[in-house]
Design a protein around this motif. Structure first.
Motif, mmCIF file in Angstrom:
data_model
loop_
_atom_site.group_PDB
_atom_site.id
_atom_site.type_symbol
_atom_site.label_atom_id
_atom_site.label_comp_id
_atom_site.label_asym_id
_atom_site.label_seq_id
_atom_site.Cartn_x
_atom_site.Cartn_y
_atom_site.Cartn_z
ATOM 1 N N LEU A 581 0.729 -1.140 0.135
ATOM 2 C CA LEU A 581 -0.099 -0.072 0.057
ATOM 3 C C LEU A 581 0.873 1.485 0.031
ATOM 4 O O LEU A 581 0.705 2.207 -0.861
ATOM 5 N N MET A 582 1.845 1.201 0.787
ATOM 6 C CA MET A 582 2.722 2.365 1.245
ATOM 7 C C MET A 582 3.619 2.736 -0.142
ATOM 8 O O MET A 582 3.862 4.019 -0.537
ATOM 9 N N HIS A 583 4.199 1.835 -0.847
ATOM 10 C CA HIS A 583 4.868 1.872 -2.027
ATOM 11 C C HIS A 583 4.098 2.406 -3.269
ATOM 12 O O HIS A 583 4.393 3.462 -3.905
ATOM 13 N N ARG A 584 2.762 2.045 -3.274
ATOM 14 C CA ARG A 584 2.056 2.438 -4.380
ATOM 15 C C ARG A 584 1.787 4.031 -3.960
ATOM 16 O O ARG A 584 1.451 4.748 -4.875
ATOM 17 N N ALA A 602 -4.040 4.723 -3.972
ATOM 18 C CA ALA A 602 -3.174 3.590 -3.618
ATOM 19 C C ALA A 602 -4.212 2.681 -3.156
ATOM 20 O O ALA A 602 -4.087 1.224 -3.471
ATOM 21 N N LEU A 603 -5.186 2.812 -2.274
ATOM 22 C CA LEU A 603 -6.130 1.823 -1.843
ATOM 23 C C LEU A 603 -7.107 1.439 -2.752
ATOM 24 O O LEU A 603 -7.270 0.393 -2.929
ATOM 25 N N LEU A 649 -8.788 -4.043 8.131
ATOM 26 C CA LEU A 649 -9.128 -3.231 9.250
ATOM 27 C C LEU A 649 -8.163 -2.223 9.062
ATOM 28 O O LEU A 649 -8.248 -1.286 8.721
ATOM 29 N N VAL A 650 -6.886 -2.806 9.351
ATOM 30 C CA VAL A 650 -5.596 -1.708 9.569
ATOM 31 C C VAL A 650 -5.151 -1.330 8.274
ATOM 32 O O VAL A 650 -5.143 0.071 8.120
ATOM 33 N N ARG A 651 -5.021 -1.998 6.948
ATOM 34 C CA ARG A 651 -4.540 -1.422 5.800
ATOM 35 C C ARG A 651 -5.472 -0.615 5.174
ATOM 36 O O ARG A 651 -5.357 0.420 4.668
ATOM 37 N N THR A 652 -6.741 -1.185 5.387
ATOM 38 C CA THR A 652 -7.834 -0.456 4.632
ATOM 39 C C THR A 652 -8.309 1.014 5.163
ATOM 40 O O THR A 652 -8.493 1.800 4.656
ATOM 41 N N TYR A 653 -8.531 0.901 6.500
ATOM 42 C CA TYR A 653 -8.972 1.917 7.243
ATOM 43 C C TYR A 653 -7.910 2.794 8.167
ATOM 44 O O TYR A 653 -7.799 3.874 7.950
ATOM 45 N N LEU A 654 -7.282 2.128 8.675
ATOM 46 C CA LEU A 654 -6.229 2.834 9.841
ATOM 47 C C LEU A 654 -4.965 3.432 9.203
ATOM 48 O O LEU A 654 -4.801 4.642 9.360
ATOM 49 N N VAL A 655 -4.514 2.689 8.278
ATOM 50 C CA VAL A 655 -3.163 3.228 7.465
ATOM 51 C C VAL A 655 -3.626 4.400 6.559
ATOM 52 O O VAL A 655 -3.131 5.394 6.468
#
Length: 689
Positions: A581-584, A602-603, A649-655
């Motif tokens: 996710l962060m690389h994109r 990115a998401l 949860l974490v990748r989709t929403y929190l990050v």
């Protein structure tokens, strides 16, 4: 010049394919031998420096080699009759006549008259696990129930044999189940009659390669290969390898709309997602290699084998998979073929909706997610204590039934001896010290050889109770220069060593993962955020285990290594999706997108592939929940749940919410944090061949 380039583009995939055929031919003889060097002896799992390990190794060197200890348990609920006692004596005599036993078996009746136990031991099998299993099964056939008299064969040797049957299922059955699960998920993800087969076959090839490399490590460096470590290696190959394949295929499909030639599209796809895949595998390998600092043999052995699995999957997915996809061309995506110059159908994806909601109220989403994860983590307070040997099986085998019968019939005694190895010159002094130790019920001198004497000690308390643990600790304090081992001492050492390993390995894993993220993302804030997120996920997943293991699964305890192993796997594997996710996100920012837009783009573009990868990885680890040992079920459950929490949860929403809230500060102190407000990025046009 263009014709030569086109010809080269066609030749390279065939060369790669030929090289892989050569590699497989070279490793084939070694891969087939991996099962021959797999061992599941207790010393393959015990702490390297513990008393119980040293005692077990000294026992292997005594005359006759390692001793296989059994307990024949004769029981009748209404009370044993004289005929029952005669039957027991007859069967034990037959066992002694058919096998070479150490000493003459002596019956010990229970106070209530319902049970009679005969401890027997033999050096006949030695360290050969197949001979041990054959010995145990032969005794079970010779000592059998009849006429209402129940006969059960227990003891450490029988427990090892029953555990070995479970570890055998970590070979073929685990592999077949994993392949079937991954195949079903890939068919659902790709919705293509052909495409799903390509990454699955490549994963199978990488698994075969990993088996050959693992065998080579064993021969060159003596790396321990156990049923647990080889099973985890297989799961990592298929789980992590399929994740890399999903990311590459998704990017390749995207680039096929821009490039006319598949080879050019694949080159662009590798440039785009290659760094993320390399960093992802690097974090997993670095995290697993931190296990080399562990003192527990089973943990330390899992480090190199797991690393081999991940790296073999990486090499296959970045070389063999692209070659096969290029050779098959666009038609491999049928019926959803990405045509050159086309654009995907405009539709509002689930991840676009989720990203928009996270982007509107980022701080609210962050606070809600933190509260949810923290609440789940409180469940760790409800985790049951350390699992006992008799509770370590999902389905109760005969050895466990025997231990429970002994526990009911001999509430004040132990049918599980404590082994003491003492220098032969100090045998009498050691015997006297043992007899004077509180909590000791019986002492018997055993074999002598190589300057050491074996002493069998029976504690007054039942096995693996606080009272027996106190007795073992008193023996260790009093017997300076001697080693105290046996099944109960081994469990104590396993628990203590796991606690020690956590203190050393956990910081190493966090540091190594953090450094890789800093190098990849060129930032401090983003790596710290991703690391904190995966640690929170680990706590929440372990907390869910605490809420379910006892009340729902009916487990009486947890494996001492659950916390450490689940931490290593969840942190190392969980960071994967953060990297994707962060690389994109960084890629979009470099193209000029505003921070919030970069996060949402990115998401939207990686959300689907991250969700697919998370489902595959969770499903592969969930296969462990179908195994017969509590430790494997618990490990598979915690990792599978953790991966799902991390993915959805974490990748989709929190990050995403944190990225929107922090803006350019996410990339501090990198140059993206200081960049001026960008202009809109020009649209990317199709590129003709």
């Amino acid at each position: 010049m263009g014709a030569e380039k086109t010809k080269g583009n066609r030749v390279i995939p065939w060369v790669v394919l030929a090289l892989w055929i050569g590699v497989l031919a070279a490793v084939s003889p070694f891969a087939a031998k991996l099962a021959d060097v797999q061992h599941d002896r207790i010393t393959d799992y015990l702490p390297a420096s513990a008393d119980s390990t040293k005692a077990a190794r000294l026992q292997e060197q005594l005359p006759g080699g390692e001793s296989t200890e059994l307990v024949l348990v004769y029981h009748r609920g209404s009370g044993l009759t004289p005929a029952d006692r005669a039957t027991a004596q007859e069967q034990v005599t037959r066992v002694a006549g058919e096998h070479t036993l150490t000493g003459t078996p002596r019956g010990v009746p229970s106070d209530d008259g319902t049970t009679l136990m005969y401890p027997v031991a033999s050096n006949e099998p030695g360290t050969d696990e197949k001979k041990r299993d054959a010995f145990v099964e032969a005794v079970r056939q010779e000592a059998h129930s009849e006429g209402g008299l129940t006969v059960e064969v227990g003891g450490s040797g029988a427990l090892a044999t029953d555990a070995g049957k479970v570890y055998e299922s970590l070979g073929g059955p685990l592999l077949y189940t994993t392949v079937a699960v991954v195949a079903v998920l890939l068919i659902l993800i790709y919705r293509s009659p052909v495409l799903w087969l390509v990454p699955l076959v490549v994963a199978g090839v990488s698994n075969y390669l990993s088996m050959g490399v693992a065998y080579g490590l064993n021969q060159a460096f003596g790396t321990t290969v156990s049923g647990q470590s080889s099973g985890i290696m297989t799961i990592l190959v298929f789980g992590a390898g399929t994740d890399y394949a999903l990311l590459l295929v998704s990017r390749y499909r995207e680039e096929l709309r821009r490039f006319e030639r598949p080879s050019d599209a694949m080159r662009a796809a590798l440039r785009g997602c290659g760094p993320a895949v390399l960093a992802s595998s690097g974090t997993v390998a670095a995290g697993l290699l931190c296990l080399l600092a562990a003192d527990l043999n089973s943990n330390r052995a899992m480090g190199p084998l797991g690393t081999v699995g991940v790296l073999c999957a990486l090499v296959a997915m970045l070389t063999l998979l692209p070659a096969v996809l290029v050779l098959l061309g666009r038609r491999v995506f049928w019926p959803l073929v990405p045509a050159y110059g086309s654009t995907p159908k405009a539709r509002r994806s689930l991840f676009a909706v989720m990203g928009s909601s996270a982007g509107r109220r980022p701080l609210t989403v962050l606070a809600g997610g933190a509260v949810l994860l923290g609440t789940l983590a409180l469940g760790t307070l409800n985790l049951p204590g350390t699992v006992k040997q008799e509770d370590a099986f999902v389905d109760r085998p005969e050895s466990v039934a025997a231990m429970r019968t002994l526990g009911r019939a001999y509430p004040e005694g132990s049918g599980q001896p404590v082994d003491v190895l003492t220098p032969a010159a100090r045998t009498e002094a050691t015997l006297a010290a043992i007899r004077g130790t509180e909590g000791v019920a019986d002492v018997r001198k055993g074999r002598t050889g190589g300057g050491w004497t074996e002493i069998s000690v029976t504690a007054a308390a039942p096995p693996q109770t606080a009272a027996e643990t106190a007795t073992i600790e008193r023996l260790r304090e009093r017997l300076d220069g001697s080693y105290v081992g046996g099944a109960s001492a081994q469990q104590i050492d396993l628990k203590d060593t796991n606690a020690r390993d956590r203190m050393i390995v956990v910081p190493l894993v966090l540091l190594s993962v953090l450094l890789i993220l800093v190098v990849l993302l060129r930032s401090l804030v983003a790596p710290l955020l991703l690391t904190a997120a995966v640690v929170a996920v680990w706590g929440a997943a372990l907390g869910l285990g605490g809420l379910l293991f006892g009340p729902v699964f009916g487990f009486e305890g947890t494996d001492p290594g659950l916390g450490l192993l689940s931490f290593v796997f969840l942190v190392a594997l969980g960071v994967d999706y953060g990297i994707f996710l962060m690389h994109r996100m960084r890629e979009e920012s470099l193209r000029g997108a505003e921070p919030a837009a970069a996060a949402l783009t990115a998401l939207r573009t990686t959300g689907g592939v991250i969700a697919s990868a998370g489902l595959v990885l969770a499903a592969t680890f969930a296969v462990l929940t179908n195994m017969g040992l509590v430790q494997l079920v618990e490990l598979g459950f915690v990792i599978a749940v953790g991966v799902l929490l991390d993915t959805f949860l974490v990748r989709t929403y929190l990050v995403t919410s944190a990225s929107v809230a922090l803006g350019r500060r996410m990339w501090w102190p990198g140059r993206l944090s200081r960049a001026p407000e960008p202009r809109p990025a020009p649209a990317r046009e199709p590129v003709a061949g």
